[in-house]
Design an enzyme around this catalytic site. Structure first.
Site, mmCIF file in Angstrom:
data_model
loop_
_atom_site.group_PDB
_atom_site.id
_atom_site.type_symbol
_atom_site.label_atom_id
_atom_site.label_comp_id
_atom_site.label_asym_id
_atom_site.label_seq_id
_atom_site.Cartn_x
_atom_site.Cartn_y
_atom_site.Cartn_z
ATOM 1 N N ASP A 18 -4.680 -13.277 -11.700
ATOM 2 C CA ASP A 18 -4.364 -13.155 -10.291
ATOM 3 C C ASP A 18 -3.792 -14.785 -10.176
ATOM 4 O O ASP A 18 -4.396 -15.332 -8.877
ATOM 5 C CB ASP A 18 -5.138 -12.651 -9.305
ATOM 6 C CG ASP A 18 -5.791 -11.447 -9.428
ATOM 7 O OD1 ASP A 18 -5.030 -10.666 -10.133
ATOM 8 O OD2 ASP A 18 -7.065 -11.080 -9.198
ATOM 9 N N ASN A 161 -2.779 3.870 -3.273
ATOM 10 C CA ASN A 161 -3.984 2.870 -3.261
ATOM 11 C C ASN A 161 -3.810 1.842 -2.292
ATOM 12 O O ASN A 161 -4.465 1.310 -1.360
ATOM 13 C CB ASN A 161 -4.246 2.380 -4.612
ATOM 14 C CG ASN A 161 -4.799 3.296 -5.579
ATOM 15 O OD1 ASN A 161 -4.088 4.090 -6.082
ATOM 16 N ND2 ASN A 161 -6.074 3.595 -5.606
ATOM 17 N N GLU A 198 1.007 -4.313 -4.722
ATOM 18 C CA GLU A 198 0.090 -5.381 -4.381
ATOM 19 C C GLU A 198 0.627 -6.476 -4.644
ATOM 20 O O GLU A 198 1.515 -6.711 -5.403
ATOM 21 C CB GLU A 198 -1.437 -4.841 -5.066
ATOM 22 C CG GLU A 198 -1.317 -4.813 -6.437
ATOM 23 C CD GLU A 198 -2.551 -4.626 -7.225
ATOM 24 O OE1 GLU A 198 -3.460 -4.064 -6.399
ATOM 25 O OE2 GLU A 198 -2.877 -4.900 -8.609
ATOM 26 N N ARG A 295 -7.384 -11.148 -18.997
ATOM 27 C CA ARG A 295 -6.332 -11.370 -18.393
ATOM 28 C C ARG A 295 -5.995 -12.961 -18.144
ATOM 29 O O ARG A 295 -6.683 -13.554 -17.487
ATOM 30 C CB ARG A 295 -6.218 -10.532 -16.964
ATOM 31 C CG ARG A 295 -5.955 -9.295 -17.162
ATOM 32 C CD ARG A 295 -5.913 -8.435 -15.693
ATOM 33 N NE ARG A 295 -6.934 -8.669 -14.962
ATOM 34 C CZ ARG A 295 -7.429 -8.479 -13.674
ATOM 35 N NH1 ARG A 295 -6.262 -7.924 -13.101
ATOM 36 N NH2 ARG A 295 -8.359 -8.258 -13.162
#
Length: 318
Positions: A18, A161, A198, A295
């Site tokens: 992120d 979601n 998202e 990630r």
């Protein structure tokens, strides 16, 4: 960064998901991201993007041991709004409160100093959207003198979601109007594993406002989509926005860059736009993908077509 389209992109920073890189008016680049332990907010700064990799890491906020924001600190973003630094992030309550994880709400902290790696950070509380459901991935942007909040949230009446919402802000930590839904998971590539929209990020260029976002599960199915509106349109009107029916960035099996997403935009030399995103370099994840730390943060140039639309290319190719 080389403008050689055959250059294979390597991770800039490993084990940071992120990622958010902000180029401030002081000439420094500021970086924050989710840390693998999900227990704190970490900032670093450097005079170049490459320098962020080895820059000192400063922990500016730690989660409390218990309470409504004491678990799973996700996706912090650093913004400079109305003369102060803000970090927007999501966190979940401890299990003794909700008895289950993934009940995230969004929060803000503020620093009025010149350098956000120094000085005191003040906890500003929850950014209340008026909807008491799972929410995360907040970003902000200003347009025509108005500050806007853009985020992902679950609607119990809509399958999935999370959807993307926008609202005007009264202050940099309070909304000034009702949330408006801009996008929900609907295409095949948005509903693989999980029904998800998202990680929105905003870029203004060529007379348009662009919103990139991420969809599907956070494994190799993770991919990015795009919304856009005319800069003169009302961003709070869903009819102002066009949504791409196809992903704009997705897994590159050829070069083994998997699940690119949760991006931000920053600027290189001059006015060049750079795409910042995370991705994995393998698919054989052992256990829960949430707790897999691999990630990594990648950065590559964003290019443009003849119609002024962004060209994301492959996550593996600069």
């Amino acid at each position: 960064m080389e403008n050689n389209v055959t250059e294979i992109v390597k991770p800039l920073i490993e084990q940071r998901a992120d990622p958010y890189i902000y180029k401030h008016s002081d000439g420094y680049y500021y970086f924050t991201a989710s840390v693998p332990q999900y227990d704190r907010i970490e900032l670093r700064r450097a005079s170049t993007i490459a320098g962020l990799a080895a820059a000192d890491k400063v922990d500016v906020w730690h989660k409390p041991e218990t309470g409504p924001y004491s678990e799973l600190v996700w996706a912090p973003e650093l913004h400079y709004n109305q003369g102060a630094w803000y970090v927007y992030f999501a966190a979940a309550p401890s299990r003794e409160i909700k008895h289950k994880l993934f009940q995230h709400r969004m929060y803000a902290i503020r620093n009025t100093g010149a350098n956000p790696l120094e000085g005191e950070w003040e906890f500003m509380g929850q950014v209340d959207t008026g909807i008491d459901t799972f929410c995360l991935d907040a970003t902000t942007f200003s347009h025509n003198g108005q500050l806007y909040y853009l985020w992902a949230q679950k609607d119990n009446e809509i399958e999935g979601n999370s959807n993307l919402y926008i609202a005007p802000m009264k202050t940099p930590w309070q909304l000034g109007g009702a949330p408006v839904m801009l996008s929900k998971p609907e295409f095949d590539w948005e509903i693989r594993g999980f029904w998800v929209n998202e990680g929105p990020s905003v870029l203004k260029r060529n007379g348009k406002i662009f919103i990139s976002y991420s969809a599907s599960a956070t494994d190799e199915n993770y991919a990015m989509g795009l919304l856009w509106a005319d800069e003169n349109a009302d961003p709070l009107d869903p009819a102002s926005w066009t949504k791409s029916r196809e992903p704009v960035l997705q897994t590159c099996f050829e070069h083994k860059i998997y699940g690119p997403g949760h991006n931000s935009f920053t600027y290189g030399e001059g006015d060049d736009v750079l795409l910042v995103y995370h991705a994995r370099t393998y698919t054989e994840i052992i256990g829960d993908p949430l707790w897999n730390p691999d990630r990594h943060t990648f950065v590559k140039p964003l290019r443009w077509d003849g119609n002024g639309m962004p060209v994301f290319g492959k996550p593996s190719i600069a």
